[in-house]
Each structure stands twice: as structure tokens, then as C-alpha cells.
Design a protein around this motif. Structure first.
Motif, short mmCIF file in Angstrom:
data_model
loop_
_atom_site.label_atom_id
_atom_site.label_comp_id
_atom_site.label_asym_id
_atom_site.label_seq_id
_atom_site.Cartn_x
_atom_site.Cartn_y
_atom_site.Cartn_z
N GLU A 21 -30.99 29.40 -7.96
CA GLU A 21 -31.22 28.44 -6.86
C GLU A 21 -30.24 27.28 -7.04
N PRO A 22 -28.96 27.49 -6.69
CA PRO A 22 -27.94 26.46 -6.97
C PRO A 22 -28.25 25.10 -6.36
N ALA A 23 -28.81 25.09 -5.15
CA ALA A 23 -29.08 23.81 -4.48
C ALA A 23 -30.07 22.98 -5.29
N LYS A 24 -31.08 23.66 -5.85
CA LYS A 24 -32.10 22.96 -6.63
C LYS A 24 -31.52 22.41 -7.94
N VAL A 25 -30.71 23.24 -8.61
CA VAL A 25 -30.10 22.80 -9.87
C VAL A 25 -29.17 21.62 -9.60
N ALA A 26 -28.36 21.73 -8.53
CA ALA A 26 -27.41 20.66 -8.18
C ALA A 26 -28.16 19.35 -7.88
N LYS A 27 -29.27 19.45 -7.15
CA LYS A 27 -30.07 18.26 -6.85
C LYS A 27 -30.66 17.66 -8.13
N ALA A 28 -31.13 18.53 -9.03
CA ALA A 28 -31.70 18.06 -10.31
C ALA A 28 -30.63 17.31 -11.12
N LEU A 29 -29.40 17.84 -11.13
CA LEU A 29 -28.30 17.18 -11.84
C LEU A 29 -28.00 15.82 -11.22
N PHE A 30 -27.96 15.77 -9.89
CA PHE A 30 -27.67 14.51 -9.20
C PHE A 30 -28.76 13.48 -9.47
N ILE A 31 -30.03 13.87 -9.25
CA ILE A 31 -31.14 12.91 -9.40
C ILE A 31 -31.26 12.45 -10.86
N GLY A 32 -31.19 13.40 -11.79
CA GLY A 32 -31.34 13.07 -13.21
C GLY A 32 -30.26 12.12 -13.70
N THR A 33 -28.99 12.41 -13.36
CA THR A 33 -27.90 11.53 -13.81
C THR A 33 -27.92 10.20 -13.08
N PHE A 34 -28.38 10.19 -11.84
CA PHE A 34 -28.46 8.93 -11.08
C PHE A 34 -29.55 8.02 -11.66
N ILE A 35 -30.67 8.62 -12.09
CA ILE A 35 -31.74 7.84 -12.77
C ILE A 35 -31.14 7.17 -14.01
N ALA A 36 -30.34 7.95 -14.77
CA ALA A 36 -29.69 7.42 -15.98
C ALA A 36 -28.77 6.25 -15.62
N LEU A 37 -28.00 6.40 -14.54
CA LEU A 37 -27.09 5.34 -14.10
C LEU A 37 -27.86 4.06 -13.75
N VAL A 38 -29.00 4.20 -13.07
CA VAL A 38 -29.83 3.04 -12.70
C VAL A 38 -30.37 2.36 -13.95
N ILE A 39 -30.84 3.17 -14.92
CA ILE A 39 -31.38 2.62 -16.18
C ILE A 39 -30.28 1.85 -16.93
N TYR A 40 -29.08 2.44 -17.00
CA TYR A 40 -27.97 1.77 -17.70
C TYR A 40 -27.57 0.47 -17.01
N THR A 41 -27.60 0.47 -15.67
CA THR A 41 -27.26 -0.74 -14.91
C THR A 41 -28.26 -1.85 -15.21
N CYS A 42 -29.55 -1.49 -15.20
CA CYS A 42 -30.61 -2.48 -15.52
C CYS A 42 -30.43 -3.01 -16.94
N TRP A 43 -30.07 -2.12 -17.86
CA TRP A 43 -29.91 -2.48 -19.27
C TRP A 43 -28.75 -3.47 -19.45
N MET A 44 -27.62 -3.18 -18.79
CA MET A 44 -26.45 -4.07 -18.90
C MET A 44 -26.72 -5.40 -18.21
N LEU A 45 -27.44 -5.35 -17.09
CA LEU A 45 -27.82 -6.56 -16.37
C LEU A 45 -28.71 -7.44 -17.26
N ALA A 46 -29.67 -6.80 -17.94
CA ALA A 46 -30.62 -7.53 -18.80
C ALA A 46 -29.93 -8.13 -20.02
N THR A 47 -29.02 -7.36 -20.64
CA THR A 47 -28.37 -7.87 -21.87
C THR A 47 -27.31 -8.91 -21.54
N MET A 48 -26.43 -8.59 -20.59
CA MET A 48 -25.33 -9.51 -20.27
C MET A 48 -25.80 -10.73 -19.48
#
Length: 414
Positions: free
Chosen positions: A220-247
Motif C-alpha cells: 500500500e504505497p500511498a499509506k507508507v508514503a503518508k506515514a513517512l510524511f506525517i512521522g517526519t513532519f511531527i519530528a520537524l515540529v518537535i525540533y522546531t519547538c525545541w530550538m525555539l525553547a532553547t534559543m
């Protein structure tokens, strides 16, 4: 009811996305504010978005290759079939190196954070000994069984999420926009981006999970591709919050002191807890750091343990697991005793080797597969050759940046 009639219930998209997010986010995030101090918040954010995009594309190229094989085919099978014996060996060596060097990085980071915690209790412990204790306790869990790692990691993930959001919420509320957008010290930012690039890459490593998701979802390529997008985007949001909080809470000049003390996890956490107005929330940040480094250690060493057991043909009994444990844990633990403050250096080396199997190899495999079967009608990453060139070029650029920074040919913020 449907399950009893032989029809499988649809697999949750959120489950796959969480596997990717959980693999991606870990102790490596503690390196981001330290190595990003030179370019500061704006350029750090720009870099992270660029890295996220390239690492997402490389994951999709890996998915494209994976879907040409039966679900369950491993990374090893994909490289052997598409790049031949030499490609398989290079890829295997780079994966083993990354797992070993990350194990050492987490022993160093774990020792640092244990040291910070015992110092808060008025005790003194040499950092090399703190790292040894950290490694011994968690290595025991890995040796016991995979099920033990699974159960403890699940508990840790839940506690990590709660402690992170409690601690980060207060830091985000206390962000000083002047500190964030008008940093003190020398007003030079962009040149420091290049030396920080490998650390950005190291924060988006999830590629070993792509074959697992293909096996989990079936074809089910569409599902795997969506999981990759959502999962990595969650990581990007967490990293942004982390850099915002520290800096947004620590002035740029203070990062010079953190770097001078080795830039390890405990030093950064100690600096942040000093500016937090609530001591209970400060202890939540320390708890999060403990859980982040422990869960990263368990995840990486379980992969290394299984890889080495398979490579050397060690049995899955008491004697065999002990042999595997010695090969897995002794080299990085000895390194941790000799060089207790190598967290940042190790993350940089992990990124150097990771460029091979997270960017260059997925791009080359997709190129070979497309050339071998130009009429293939299954899932293809849009963008043609340009996307493959972008991903491979980004891998080469990141590796070059690490080597140039090591040779002191790139400016590194101190």
C-alpha cells in the motif's frame, strides 16, 4: 467480526507515522541547539526544513525500490539485488558503523545526564564511571530479550512525551523574542550553517524502518508514503519547538560556555534548568533527557545486537546472547571510558556514515531499478532524475561538510 471471516482489519496510518516519529526523535536533538548556535534560530530552521525535505525524498526513493520486491525484503536484500555485492558490503559497513558510533554517543550523553542528576543531589561521580553504569544497566535489558526492550521502550515513550511537553511548554512561554531574533555576539550567521548540516541529517534517520512499514502495510504505497510524511513532519515540529525553547531562553554567548564544556547533554540541560522558574518543571526536563537517551540507546543497540548475531551466526540461547553482548557493548563502552565527552563528535561521525545509506544508496538503487525496468507502472517518486540527483548531491554535500569542518576549513562556532 470481519477478522473471523479472514479479512484483515485495515492497519492504522497513525501507527506507522508514530513508528517513524519515534525512531526519528531521540537524544540526537540535544546536539541541534549547540551546533546551531553559530547560525542561530532563522538559519537553523531553514536548514532543518531543507534536511527534512531531502531525507523525506530519500525515504520515498527507498520505498519505490522496496515495492519492487516482496514485502519483508530487508535493506540488505535490496542493496544486493540492485547494487551488487560491493554495494551491499559498503551499505552494510556504513549501517554497522552508524549503530556502533551512536551507541558510543548515547553512552557519552547518558553518562553526562547521569552526572548532571547526581550533581543535583550533591554527589560527585566521574563522567566515565557514570557512562559505564548507564551502559551496564541498559545493556542488561537488551541481553534479556527483545520483548523486554519493547515493553520498556513503550513505557519510556509515553513518559517522554509527557515530560517533554510539560518542560517545553514552560520554556516556550518564557521565550524572549529579543534573544531569539537579535542575538548577542558577532553578527555573522550564514557561514556556520555548513558545519551544522551533518547534525541536521543525523536527526532524521528513520530509513531502516521503511522495509518494516512495507511489510506492515503490505503493498500500500500511498499509506507508507503518508506515514513517512506525517512521522517526519511531527519530528520537524518537535525540533522546531525545541530550538525555539532553547534559543529563546539562553543567549547566544552562553552557548560558547556550553561548547567550551564539551557541549554534552548534561551541560545543556544544566544551563536550561537554571533559567526555568519552576523547579518541578526543570526536573521534568532532566527526566525527558534521561528517557530520550535511554530509549535511543535501547533502539540502536537492539538493532546492532540483532545485526551482529546474524553476521557472526551466534545462537539465540544464553551463551550465544552473551557472546553477542560482548561484541555489541564492549567496544563503545571502552570508548566511553576513554573519551567520556565525545557526544557531539560521535553524532557528526554517525552523520558522515549515514549519508551513504540514507541518501546516496536509496538514490542509486532507484536509478538502477528505473533503468533496468523503464516500463514499471508501480509507485514512482515524482520529479524524475532531478529528485535522484538532488538526494545524492545532498548526501555528498553533507559528507563533504563534515570532512571540511574536521579539517577546520569551515567556520565552526565556538
Amino acid at each position: 467480526m470481519a477478522n473471523h471471516m479472514g479479512v484483515q482489519a485495515p492497519k492504522s496510518l497513525l501507527g506507522g507515522a508514530m513508528i517513524i516519529a519515534g525512531t526519528t526523535v531521540g537524544a540526537g536533538m540535544f546536539s541541534l541547539p549547540v551546533v546551531g548556535a553559530g547560525m542561530w534560530f532563522g538559519y537553523s530552521l531553514l536548514m532543518m526544513v531543507g534536511v527534512w525535505l531531502c531525507m523525506l525524498l530519500s525515504g520515498l526513493l527507498l520505498l519505490e525500490t522496496n515495492l519492487r520486491f516482496e514485502p519483508g525484503a530487508s535493506f540488505d536484500t535490496l542493496t544486493r539485488e540492485s547494487l551488487g555485492r560491493f554495494g551491499r558490503i559498503v551499505n552494510g559497513l556504513s549501517i554497522a558503523f552508524v549503530l556502533y558510533i551512536l551507541t558510543y554517543a548515547y553512552i557519552s550523553g547518558g553518562g553526562s545526564i547521569v552526572n548532571h542528576s547526581v550533581a543535583g543531589l550533591g554527589l560527585e561521580l566521574p563522567q566515565s564511571l557514570a557512562g559505564l553504569l548507564f551502559a551496564l544497566v541498559l545493556a542488561t535489558v537488551v541481553v534479556i530479550s527483545t520483548k523486554a526492550v519493547d515493553r520498556i521502550s513503550t513505557l519510556m515513550l509515553g513518559a517522554m512525551i509527557i515530560s517533554f511537553f510539560l518542560a517545553i511548554a514552560q520554556l516556550l512561554l518564557d521565550v524572549d523574542t529579543t534573544t531569539l531574533f537579535q542575538p548577542d555576539g558577532e553578527q555573522r550567521f550564514a557561514p556556520f550553517l555548513w558545519a551544522a548540516l551533518p547534525f541536521g541529517l543525523a536527526s532524521f534517520g528513520y530509513h531502516g524502518n521503511v522495509p518494516s512499514l512495507v511489510k506492515y502495510y503490505g503493498k500500500e504505497p500511498a499509506k507508507v508514503a503518508k506515514a513517512l510524511f506525517i512521522g517526519t513532519f511531527i519530528a520537524l515540529v518537535i525540533y522546531t519547538c525545541w530550538m525555539l525553547a532553547t534559543m529563546g531562553n539562553l543567549p547566544r554567548s552562553q552557548f560558547s560556555d556550553i561548547i567550551a564544556q564539551g557541549g554534552n547533554m548534561g551541560v545543556l540541560v544544566a544551563a536550561l534548568t537554571q533559567v526555568m522558574s519552576n523547579s518541578w518543571l526543570a526536573s521534568m526536563l532532566t527526566l525527558f533527557a534521561h528517557l530520550a537517551v535511554a530509549s535511543s540507546f535501547l533502539g540502536v543497540t537492539l538493532g546492532l545486537f540483532d545485526y551482529l548475531a546474524d553476521l557472526f551466526g551466534f545462537a539465540d540461547d544464553g551463551k550465544g546472547r552473551l557472546k553477542t553482548a560482548l561484541v555489541t557493548f564492549v567496544p563503545p563502552t571502552v570508548l566511553g571510558l576513554l573519551f567520556p565527552d565525545g557526544f557531539l563528535v560521535a553524532i557528526g561521525f554517525a552523520a558522515l556514515a549515514a549519508t551513504v545509506w540514507t541518501l546516496i544508496v536509496p538514490g542509486m538503487m532507484a536509478h538502477r531499478m528505473r533503468r533496468a525496468d523503464p516500463g514499471y507502472s508501480g509507485f514512482k517518486v515524482p520529479g524524475g532524475k532531478a529528485v535522484i540527483l538532488l538526494v545524492v548531491a545532498f548526501g555528498i554535500l553533507t559528507a563533504a561538510c563534515h570532512l571540511l569542518a574536521m579539517a577546520q576549513w569551515l567556520p565552526v562556532y565556538a
